[in-house]
Write a protein that holds these residues in place. Structure first.
Motif, PDB file in Angstrom:
ATOM      1  N   CYS A   1     -10.272  -5.683   5.541  1.00 19.14           N
ATOM      2  CA  CYS A   1      -8.933  -5.076   5.517  1.00 19.14           C
ATOM      3  C   CYS A   1      -8.023  -5.799   6.499  1.00 19.14           C
ATOM      4  O   CYS A   1      -8.203  -5.678   7.712  1.00 19.14           O
ATOM      5  CB  CYS A   1      -9.047  -3.601   5.878  1.00 19.14           C
ATOM      6  SG  CYS A   1      -7.468  -2.744   5.939  1.00 19.14           S
TER       7      CYS A   1
ATOM      8  N   TYR B   1      -7.270   3.053   4.273  1.00 22.37           N
ATOM      9  CA  TYR B   1      -7.914   2.396   5.406  1.00 22.37           C
ATOM     10  C   TYR B   1      -7.342   2.823   6.742  1.00 22.37           C
ATOM     11  O   TYR B   1      -8.053   2.882   7.719  1.00 22.37           O
ATOM     12  CB  TYR B   1      -7.844   0.864   5.261  1.00 22.37           C
ATOM     13  CG  TYR B   1      -8.880   0.364   4.289  1.00 22.37           C
ATOM     14  CD1 TYR B   1     -10.115  -0.083   4.732  1.00 22.37           C
ATOM     15  CD2 TYR B   1      -8.632   0.369   2.930  1.00 22.37           C
ATOM     16  CE1 TYR B   1     -11.074  -0.523   3.840  1.00 22.37           C
ATOM     17  CE2 TYR B   1      -9.587  -0.069   2.027  1.00 22.37           C
ATOM     18  CZ  TYR B   1     -10.815  -0.512   2.489  1.00 22.37           C
ATOM     19  OH  TYR B   1     -11.764  -0.931   1.615  1.00 22.37           O
ATOM     20  N   SER B   2      -6.043   3.088   6.796  1.00 25.14           N
ATOM     21  CA  SER B   2      -5.490   3.538   8.078  1.00 25.14           C
ATOM     22  C   SER B   2      -4.173   4.265   7.865  1.00 25.14           C
ATOM     23  O   SER B   2      -3.515   4.110   6.828  1.00 25.14           O
ATOM     24  CB  SER B   2      -5.300   2.365   9.045  1.00 25.14           C
ATOM     25  OG  SER B   2      -4.386   1.436   8.527  1.00 25.14           O
TER      26      SER B   2
ATOM     27  N   GLY C   1     -16.524  -0.538   1.602  1.00 23.56           N
ATOM     28  CA  GLY C   1     -15.525  -1.134   2.476  1.00 23.56           C
ATOM     29  C   GLY C   1     -15.251  -2.573   2.059  1.00 23.56           C
ATOM     30  O   GLY C   1     -16.096  -3.245   1.490  1.00 23.56           O
ATOM     31  N   ARG C   2     -14.055  -3.006   2.292  1.00 20.50           N
ATOM     32  CA  ARG C   2     -13.684  -4.404   2.020  1.00 20.50           C
ATOM     33  C   ARG C   2     -12.966  -4.926   3.258  1.00 20.50           C
ATOM     34  O   ARG C   2     -12.437  -4.134   4.030  1.00 20.50           O
ATOM     35  CB  ARG C   2     -12.827  -4.522   0.765  1.00 20.50           C
ATOM     36  CG  ARG C   2     -11.503  -3.798   0.829  1.00 20.50           C
ATOM     37  CD  ARG C   2     -10.677  -3.961  -0.458  1.00 20.50           C
ATOM     38  NE  ARG C   2     -11.125  -3.018  -1.468  1.00 20.50           N
ATOM     39  CZ  ARG C   2     -11.425  -3.368  -2.719  1.00 20.50           C
ATOM     40  NH1 ARG C   2     -11.315  -4.611  -3.115  1.00 20.50           N
ATOM     41  NH2 ARG C   2     -11.825  -2.484  -3.587  1.00 20.50           N
TER      42      ARG C   2
ATOM     43  N   PHE D   1      -3.663  -4.815  -1.155  1.00 17.66           N
ATOM     44  CA  PHE D   1      -3.355  -3.825  -0.134  1.00 17.66           C
ATOM     45  C   PHE D   1      -1.878  -3.481  -0.212  1.00 17.66           C
ATOM     46  O   PHE D   1      -1.016  -4.333  -0.429  1.00 17.66           O
ATOM     47  CB  PHE D   1      -3.713  -4.356   1.266  1.00 17.66           C
ATOM     48  CG  PHE D   1      -5.177  -4.276   1.538  1.00 17.66           C
ATOM     49  CD1 PHE D   1      -5.735  -3.103   2.023  1.00 17.66           C
ATOM     50  CD2 PHE D   1      -6.006  -5.356   1.288  1.00 17.66           C
ATOM     51  CE1 PHE D   1      -7.102  -3.013   2.271  1.00 17.66           C
ATOM     52  CE2 PHE D   1      -7.364  -5.272   1.524  1.00 17.66           C
ATOM     53  CZ  PHE D   1      -7.916  -4.100   2.021  1.00 17.66           C
TER      54      PHE D   1
ATOM     55  N   GLU E   1      -7.701   3.361  -2.050  1.00 16.96           N
ATOM     56  CA  GLU E   1      -8.710   3.363  -1.015  1.00 16.96           C
ATOM     57  C   GLU E   1      -7.995   3.315   0.337  1.00 16.96           C
ATOM     58  O   GLU E   1      -7.506   2.273   0.740  1.00 16.96           O
ATOM     59  CB  GLU E   1      -9.638   2.160  -1.168  1.00 16.96           C
ATOM     60  CG  GLU E   1     -10.376   2.127  -2.488  1.00 16.96           C
ATOM     61  CD  GLU E   1     -11.172   0.835  -2.700  1.00 16.96           C
ATOM     62  OE1 GLU E   1     -11.137  -0.055  -1.826  1.00 16.96           O
ATOM     63  OE2 GLU E   1     -11.812   0.725  -3.746  1.00 16.96           O
TER      64      GLU E   1
ATOM     65  N   GLY F   1      -3.636   1.003   2.438  1.00 16.30           N
ATOM     66  CA  GLY F   1      -4.857   1.045   1.661  1.00 16.30           C
ATOM     67  C   GLY F   1      -4.849   0.102   0.480  1.00 16.30           C
ATOM     68  O   GLY F   1      -3.848  -0.542   0.165  1.00 16.30           O
ATOM     69  N   TRP F   2      -5.979   0.038  -0.170  1.00 12.10           N
ATOM     70  CA  TRP F   2      -6.177  -0.800  -1.348  1.00 12.10           C
ATOM     71  C   TRP F   2      -5.635  -0.071  -2.562  1.00 12.10           C
ATOM     72  O   TRP F   2      -5.973   1.084  -2.819  1.00 12.10           O
ATOM     73  CB  TRP F   2      -7.658  -1.107  -1.532  1.00 12.10           C
ATOM     74  CG  TRP F   2      -7.954  -1.971  -2.705  1.00 12.10           C
ATOM     75  CD1 TRP F   2      -8.436  -1.569  -3.924  1.00 12.10           C
ATOM     76  CD2 TRP F   2      -7.785  -3.387  -2.794  1.00 12.10           C
ATOM     77  NE1 TRP F   2      -8.572  -2.640  -4.748  1.00 12.10           N
ATOM     78  CE2 TRP F   2      -8.184  -3.783  -4.084  1.00 12.10           C
ATOM     79  CE3 TRP F   2      -7.329  -4.363  -1.911  1.00 12.10           C
ATOM     80  CZ2 TRP F   2      -8.144  -5.100  -4.513  1.00 12.10           C
ATOM     81  CZ3 TRP F   2      -7.293  -5.678  -2.337  1.00 12.10           C
ATOM     82  CH2 TRP F   2      -7.703  -6.036  -3.617  1.00 12.10           C
TER      83      TRP F   2
END
Length: 141
Positions: free
Chosen positions: A46, A3-4, A43-44, A24, A1, A16-17
């Motif tokens: 982060c 995230y950035s 979303g979780r 992470f 997953e 990411g996850w």
């Protein structure tokens, strides 16, 4: 997953996850293959990545080497002014931590004869063995 995106150490990474590790992680973008869009994910929370070099690349080997002065720029560019001291004869006494043997050996060899590895002793032996192997491989016939 994902995230950035993070640009660090001259490379792009995805923060990411990791579904496998359930945590992470930092993933190097250039190593990703067969990318495709998947299912949307919830979303979780982060956290920001902790990118301290020693956390991401823990130093397992402390290297000590004598480097010829013409390579000063490489030490400055890659490891900073605190990584070496100038000796009376003009050579540079380098000391820094490395993550793995392969990185040390390839780094040492990139200096040709402009460096002498002092420590760790076990890697001096590996360099000697590699030199013997090369000598035999390229010996004049």
């Amino acid at each position: 997953e994902p995230y950035s995106l993070v640009f660090e150490w001259s490379q792009w990474y995805v923060w990411g996850w990791c579904m496998l590790r359930q945590d992470f992680r930092l993933f190097r973008l250039s190593r990703m293959t067969d990318l495709r869009s998947g299912e949307p994910f919830p979303g979780r929370p982060c956290p920001s990545p902790n990118l301290m070099t020693e956390r991401v690349f823990p130093h397992r080997y402390q290297v000590k080497a004598v480097v010829q002065p013409e390579y000063r720029f490489r030490l400055l560019d890659d490891y900073g002014k605190d990584s070496f001291t100038e000796q009376a004869d003009g050579t540079l006494l380098f000391s820094f931590g490395f993550t793995d043997e392969e990185s040390i050996l390839s780094w040492i060899l990139s200096f040709k004869d402009g460096i002498e590895l002092l420590e760790p002793e076990a890697l001096r032996s590996k360099l000697w063995q590699f030199g013997r192997h090369l000598s035999g491989k390229y010996a004049e016939t």
